[in-house]
Design an enzyme around this catalytic site. Structure first.
Site, short mmCIF file in Angstrom:
data_model
loop_
_atom_site.label_atom_id
_atom_site.label_comp_id
_atom_site.label_asym_id
_atom_site.label_seq_id
_atom_site.Cartn_x
_atom_site.Cartn_y
_atom_site.Cartn_z
N LYS A 148 0.50 -1.11 0.50
CA LYS A 148 0.18 0.19 0.49
C LYS A 148 0.83 1.24 -0.07
O LYS A 148 1.66 0.67 0.51
CB LYS A 148 -0.94 -0.04 1.02
CG LYS A 148 -2.20 0.63 1.14
CD LYS A 148 -3.34 -0.38 0.56
CE LYS A 148 -4.74 0.71 0.10
NZ LYS A 148 -5.31 -0.38 -0.16
N ASP A 173 -7.14 4.29 -4.41
CA ASP A 173 -8.02 4.39 -2.76
C ASP A 173 -8.26 5.44 -3.04
O ASP A 173 -8.49 6.15 -4.11
CB ASP A 173 -6.45 3.43 -2.18
CG ASP A 173 -7.69 3.40 -0.79
OD1 ASP A 173 -7.81 2.25 -1.13
OD2 ASP A 173 -7.13 4.22 -0.18
N1 GLU Z 1 -7.29 0.30 -2.90
C1 GLU Z 1 -8.72 -1.21 -3.44
C2 GLU Z 1 -8.28 -1.70 -1.88
O1 GLU Z 1 -8.15 -1.09 -0.98
C3 GLU Z 1 -7.75 -1.20 -4.54
C4 GLU Z 1 -6.03 -2.11 -4.66
C5 GLU Z 1 -5.61 -2.79 -6.27
O2 GLU Z 1 -6.53 -2.31 -6.99
O3 GLU Z 1 -4.67 -2.74 -5.80
O4 GLU Z 1 -8.12 -3.20 -1.80
#
Ligand code: GLU
Length: 449
Positions: A130, A170
């Site tokens: 992340k 996100d």
């Molecule tokens: N931010 C999204 C999540 O919390 C998607 C992450 C992504 O697609 O890599 O899963």
């Protein structure tokens, strides 16, 4: 020397807290997982012998960097950027980027940690990561957002790659920001590659990616209701948030015969007892995605009530979809929902229920679909975007949506397999154990690395 093969939640959590002082959101995510996992791990000496839980709570690496950019008035601005590369035992690091003033290392770590289990549940080869920044996109001009994204990617580019780490969106990072970051990556690396997901359709994006998280949440809840011989038809649904996840949650639950009666933003929530119809939702999408306005304008326009500074959990409902942000639903809110007869709770946001709320729903026997299962559709379709990029082809809307549905049904089956307790299903335990098992088995097989 005897090999350490005992694990106690108290001892384990004291270690996590000592090594990560002050990181309350990360402690919370680790504790929730440990509460489900410790009984399972105790039965599998391979996991304790290999210290899997201890290794899993220590990120592979954390990158923190300065992001300097110039605003429209010529002032130099400085923000902090992060990428937490948590675990890549089953695939390249994968997870979104969040741009929001509340971003801290603790937030990045809780999100990256959750992502390991979520990505594992999708069945696709994706590790957990992340990133993001404390940059606040609110009130910034188009060009300021572009310059920030370029400055952010100039540094991030050296840490990511299609087989290394594949970021996505996100909170505060949508198609616009992904486009700018993709452009900057292409410029500095001189390669056109699937280094980000959530891209525009004209440069390698997947159909259904914008819809995926919200649609996936509703598909998951449909399975939860189905397991109790019920369905979405006629269900009154309380949704929080009004971003990408909330919007497509409302769209899909309405298509399946449910009625969404609330949506919210950081100013408060609207209660529309007649339901947010497709026409009203189109108006909200324009308000939020193009005009960047506030939900209070919806209440004025459609003549319904706006509750300033309030959360929607007091509104009577059959299903609640907390789809705004972490810790937006606490123990007292959970008690109100239980008292009002809620049947299921689908976490569209990441960790929207605090630990008290998780316990209240658990004790009351209310099906709580945790984020790592319920909102995995987003990253699931990101995985499908990566596949399409590597194969240099494009699937139709129908193909992608069918695969998304299959992923959500499969995650539900895993939760049932590992979370069945008598006639009830403990979705929190099921998701934690199933997500953990795949990663843990890979780590054991790959040795002490
Ligand atoms: N931010 C999204 C999540 O919390 C998607 C992450 C992504 O697609 O890599 O899963």
């Amino acid at each position: 020397m005897p090999i350490r093969n005992r694990i106690k939640i108290g001892d384990f959590m004291r270690g996590v807290e000592r090594r990560n002082p002050g990181e309350t959101e990360f402690h919370q995510a680790a504790r929730e997982v440990a509460e489900s996992l410790v009984p399972f791990i105790k039965k599998n000496p391979d996991y304790t012998r290999n210290q899997i839980l201890e290794r899993l709570t220590e990120p592979d690496r954390i990158v923190s960097f300065r992001v300097c950019w110039e605003d429209d008035d010529g002032n130099v601005r400085t923000n902090r950027g992060y990428r937490v590369q948590f675990n890549n035992a089953i695939g390249p690091y994968k997870g979104g980027l969040r741009f929001h003033p509340s971003v801290t290392l603790s937030i990045m770590k809780f999100l990256g940690f959750e992502q390991i289990f979520k990505n594992s549940l999708t069945g696709l080869p994706m590790g957990g990561g992340k990133g993001g920044s404390d940059f606040n996109p609110r009130g910034k001009s188009e060009r300021e957002v572009m310059r920030f994204c370029q400055a952010f990617m100039t540094e991030l580019a050296r840490h990511v790659g299609e087989d290394v780490d594949v970021p996505a969106g996100d909170i505060g990072v949508g198609a616009r920001e992904i486009g700018y970051m993709f452009g900057q990556h292409r410029r500095v690396q001189g390669r056109f590659t699937g280094v980000l997901t959530g891209k525009g359709i004209s440069f390698g994006g997947s159909l259904i990616r914008p819809e995926a998280t919200g649609y996936g949440s509703v598909y998951f809840i449909r399975e939860v209701l189905g397991a109790a011989a019920d369905d979405m038809a006629g269900k009154i649904c309380v949704v929080s948030g009004s971003g990408n996840v909330a919007q497509y949650t409302v769209e899909k639950l309405t298509q399946l015969g449910g009625r969404a009666v609330t949506m919210s933003d950081s100013d408060g929530f609207v209660h529309d007892p007649d339901g947010i119809t497709p026409e009203k939702l189109a108006w909200i999408m324009d308000l939020k995605n193009n005009r960047r306005g506030r939900m209070s304008e919806y209440a004025k326009h459609f003549k319904c009530k706006f509750y300033k500074g309030k959360k929607p959990w007091g509104v009577r409902c059959d299903v609640a979809f907390p789809s705004a942000t972490q810790n937006e639903l606490n123990g007292a809110d959970a008690k109100t929902l239980v008292k009002n007869g809620v049947k299921a709770v689908g976490e569209g946001a990441n960790m929207p229920c605090d630990l008290d709320a998780v316990h209240v729903f658990g004790d009351a026997g209310v099906a709580l679909a945790p984020a790592k299962a319920c909102n995995a559709g987003g990253v699931g379709v990101s995985g499908l975007e990566m596949t399409q990029n590597s194969m240099k082809l494009r699937w139709t809307r129908e193909e992608v949506e069918e695969k998304l549905r299959d992923i959500m049904v499969d995650i539900h089956e895993q939760c049932v397999e590992f979370g069945k307790k008598g006639r009830k299903i403990d979705y929190v335990a099921g998701a934690n154990i199933a997500g953990f098992k795949r990663v843990a088995d890979a780590m054991v097989a790959q040795g002490v690395v």
